[in-house]
Design a protein around this motif. Sequence first.
Motif, PDB file in Angstrom:
ATOM      1  N   TYR A 198      -4.763 -34.724 -17.865  1.00 33.94           N
ATOM      2  CA  TYR A 198      -4.799 -34.795 -16.416  1.00 33.94           C
ATOM      3  C   TYR A 198      -3.881 -33.708 -15.870  1.00 33.94           C
ATOM      4  N   THR A 199      -3.954 -33.484 -14.574  1.00 31.07           N
ATOM      5  CA  THR A 199      -3.137 -32.449 -13.947  1.00 31.07           C
ATOM      6  C   THR A 199      -1.861 -33.061 -13.389  1.00 31.07           C
ATOM      7  N   LYS A 200      -0.740 -32.518 -13.819  1.00 28.44           N
ATOM      8  CA  LYS A 200       0.552 -32.950 -13.292  1.00 28.44           C
ATOM      9  C   LYS A 200       0.590 -32.660 -11.789  1.00 28.44           C
ATOM     10  N   TYR A 201       0.912 -33.690 -10.999  1.00 26.75           N
ATOM     11  CA  TYR A 201       0.925 -33.597  -9.540  1.00 26.75           C
ATOM     12  C   TYR A 201      -0.448 -33.263  -8.963  1.00 26.75           C
ATOM     13  N   GLY A 202      -1.484 -33.551  -9.762  1.00 27.79           N
ATOM     14  CA  GLY A 202      -2.856 -33.453  -9.269  1.00 27.79           C
ATOM     15  C   GLY A 202      -3.417 -34.862  -9.306  1.00 27.79           C
ATOM     16  N   ASP A 203      -4.350 -35.116 -10.235  1.00 23.44           N
ATOM     17  CA  ASP A 203      -4.832 -36.492 -10.392  1.00 23.44           C
ATOM     18  C   ASP A 203      -3.753 -37.384 -11.003  1.00 23.44           C
ATOM     19  N   GLY A 204      -2.664 -36.769 -11.488  1.00 23.03           N
ATOM     20  CA  GLY A 204      -1.526 -37.553 -11.973  1.00 23.03           C
ATOM     21  C   GLY A 204      -0.570 -37.939 -10.863  1.00 23.03           C
ATOM     22  N   TYR A 259      -5.384 -34.921 -31.662  1.00 19.50           N
ATOM     23  CA  TYR A 259      -4.681 -35.925 -30.870  1.00 19.50           C
ATOM     24  C   TYR A 259      -3.167 -35.721 -30.901  1.00 19.50           C
ATOM     25  N   THR A 260      -2.602 -35.581 -32.093  1.00 27.83           N
ATOM     26  CA  THR A 260      -1.143 -35.480 -32.207  1.00 27.83           C
ATOM     27  C   THR A 260      -0.620 -34.195 -31.567  1.00 27.83           C
ATOM     28  N   ARG A 261      -1.389 -33.128 -31.644  1.00 23.83           N
ATOM     29  CA  ARG A 261      -0.974 -31.870 -31.004  1.00 23.83           C
ATOM     30  C   ARG A 261      -0.916 -32.051 -29.487  1.00 23.83           C
ATOM     31  N   LEU A 262      -1.978 -32.606 -28.897  1.00 26.85           N
ATOM     32  CA  LEU A 262      -2.009 -32.787 -27.448  1.00 26.85           C
ATOM     33  C   LEU A 262      -0.958 -33.793 -26.994  1.00 26.85           C
ATOM     34  N   ASN A 263      -0.763 -34.830 -27.791  1.00 30.27           N
ATOM     35  CA  ASN A 263       0.253 -35.824 -27.466  1.00 30.27           C
ATOM     36  C   ASN A 263       1.641 -35.193 -27.442  1.00 30.27           C
ATOM     37  N   ARG A 264       1.870 -34.257 -28.358  1.00 29.73           N
ATOM     38  CA  ARG A 264       3.181 -33.593 -28.458  1.00 29.73           C
ATOM     39  C   ARG A 264       3.400 -32.609 -27.307  1.00 29.73           C
ATOM     40  N   ILE A 265       2.435 -31.734 -27.067  1.00 31.29           N
ATOM     41  CA  ILE A 265       2.655 -30.677 -26.074  1.00 31.29           C
ATOM     42  C   ILE A 265       2.577 -31.183 -24.641  1.00 31.29           C
ATOM     43  N   ASN A 266       1.995 -32.366 -24.438  1.00 37.27           N
ATOM     44  CA  ASN A 266       1.869 -32.903 -23.087  1.00 37.27           C
ATOM     45  C   ASN A 266       2.874 -34.002 -22.776  1.00 37.27           C
ATOM     46  N   GLN A 267       3.903 -34.126 -23.601  1.00 36.25           N
ATOM     47  CA  GLN A 267       4.926 -35.125 -23.335  1.00 36.25           C
ATOM     48  C   GLN A 267       5.607 -34.908 -21.983  1.00 36.25           C
ATOM     49  N   HIS A 268       5.651 -33.665 -21.519  1.00 38.41           N
ATOM     50  CA  HIS A 268       6.286 -33.382 -20.227  1.00 38.41           C
ATOM     51  C   HIS A 268       5.582 -34.103 -19.084  1.00 38.41           C
ATOM     52  N   LYS A 269       4.327 -34.506 -19.301  1.00 36.25           N
ATOM     53  CA  LYS A 269       3.606 -35.264 -18.282  1.00 36.25           C
ATOM     54  C   LYS A 269       3.887 -36.758 -18.377  1.00 36.25           C
ATOM     55  N   MET A 270       4.286 -37.205 -19.554  1.00 32.88           N
ATOM     56  CA  MET A 270       4.351 -38.641 -19.828  1.00 32.88           C
ATOM     57  C   MET A 270       5.748 -39.231 -19.742  1.00 32.88           C
ATOM     58  N   VAL A 271       6.763 -38.378 -19.767  1.00 27.55           N
ATOM     59  CA  VAL A 271       8.142 -38.872 -19.713  1.00 27.55           C
ATOM     60  C   VAL A 271       8.729 -38.562 -18.333  1.00 27.55           C
ATOM     61  N   PRO A 272       9.760 -39.287 -17.914  1.00 30.45           N
ATOM     62  CA  PRO A 272      10.366 -39.027 -16.605  1.00 30.45           C
ATOM     63  C   PRO A 272      10.864 -37.594 -16.479  1.00 30.45           C
ATOM     64  N   ILE A 273      10.847 -37.086 -15.252  1.00 30.22           N
ATOM     65  CA  ILE A 273      11.321 -35.726 -15.002  1.00 30.22           C
ATOM     66  C   ILE A 273      12.787 -35.626 -15.407  1.00 30.22           C
ATOM     67  N   PRO A 274      13.132 -34.629 -16.226  1.00 28.01           N
ATOM     68  CA  PRO A 274      14.530 -34.498 -16.649  1.00 28.01           C
ATOM     69  C   PRO A 274      15.440 -34.153 -15.473  1.00 28.01           C
ATOM     70  N   VAL A 275      16.559 -34.831 -15.408  1.00 28.51           N
ATOM     71  CA  VAL A 275      17.545 -34.603 -14.350  1.00 28.51           C
ATOM     72  C   VAL A 275      18.823 -34.050 -14.973  1.00 28.51           C
ATOM     73  N   CYS A 276      19.328 -32.963 -14.447  1.00 25.87           N
ATOM     74  CA  CYS A 276      20.599 -32.405 -14.902  1.00 25.87           C
ATOM     75  C   CYS A 276      21.721 -33.206 -14.257  1.00 25.87           C
ATOM     76  N   GLU A 277      22.315 -34.096 -15.023  1.00 27.01           N
ATOM     77  CA  GLU A 277      23.375 -34.949 -14.499  1.00 27.01           C
ATOM     78  C   GLU A 277      24.734 -34.262 -14.671  1.00 27.01           C
ATOM     79  N   ILE A 278      25.437 -34.050 -13.568  1.00 19.87           N
ATOM     80  CA  ILE A 278      26.714 -33.351 -13.572  1.00 19.87           C
ATOM     81  C   ILE A 278      27.821 -34.288 -14.058  1.00 19.87           C
TER      82      ILE A 278
END
Length: 262
Positions: free
Chosen positions: A150-156, A238-257
């Motif tokens: 799916y498209t991040k910030y599109g249909d996602g 499957y495992t390749r797509l699951n790996r490279i698309n983790q950025h869509k499936m996990v919370p947005i990383p936050v730089c905590e000071i």
Amino acid sequence: MNTEKVSEYIINWLKEYATKANVNGFVVGVSGGIDSALTSTLCAKTGLKTLCVEMPIHQAASQVSRAKEHIKQLKNRFENVSEVRVDLTATFENFKSEVPVVEDTAKVDLSLANTRARLRMTSLYYLAGIHGLLVAGTGNKVEDFGVGFYTKYGDGGVDLSPIADLMKSEVYELAAYLGVPNSIQKAAPTDGLFGDSRTDEDQIGASYDELEWAMKKQNEGKTADEFSGRNLEVFKIYTRLNRINQHKMVPIPVCEIPDELQ
């Protein structure tokens, strides 16, 4: 799967969520595909306002006709269903004329495909805002949590996801039970983002049945060295797509000071 109980559960979940959120109902982008057809039907069965939105961008005639058939059927079945058509073709073409041109056509094509999805997301949120609705997502479990198809910030980009815990096969089961038009049930799944006839399987390299199998095997802790032939090929896809698309499936990383730097 107990289709009757699962459908009732999702319908009640949708109704309770909307009530707690103090909104009027739902807006759903209807593409002529099985996922959006099921989602809009489930939303309609809540009895709350359900706005079905058709958003063509150089869309294939077959996709447009299926979307129209489904929306017409829903409006005949449910008084709470309404529709609007937002033709985004001119908007898309204007966007293309304004952005820089680069030589890497593959990257351009993919970026423009994702742009289509993001223009649709923007339109859905505009309509949601003026009508007091929630944007209902149409992604299933394999797409949303398996291969990230799916498209991040599109249909996602949605407010809630009523069918994201259903495998594609379960989507078909529920769609048949709820009376989604046969033309949609029989159509080959496609995201319709490239303006051609390519299917989801063409893009991914595996069918949804195969991806469901691979998702199950990965969840069981299986590894590639346990398979051969087509099973090995599918498992690697499957495992390749699951790996490279983790950025869509996990919370947005936050730089905590760190506290000591504040």
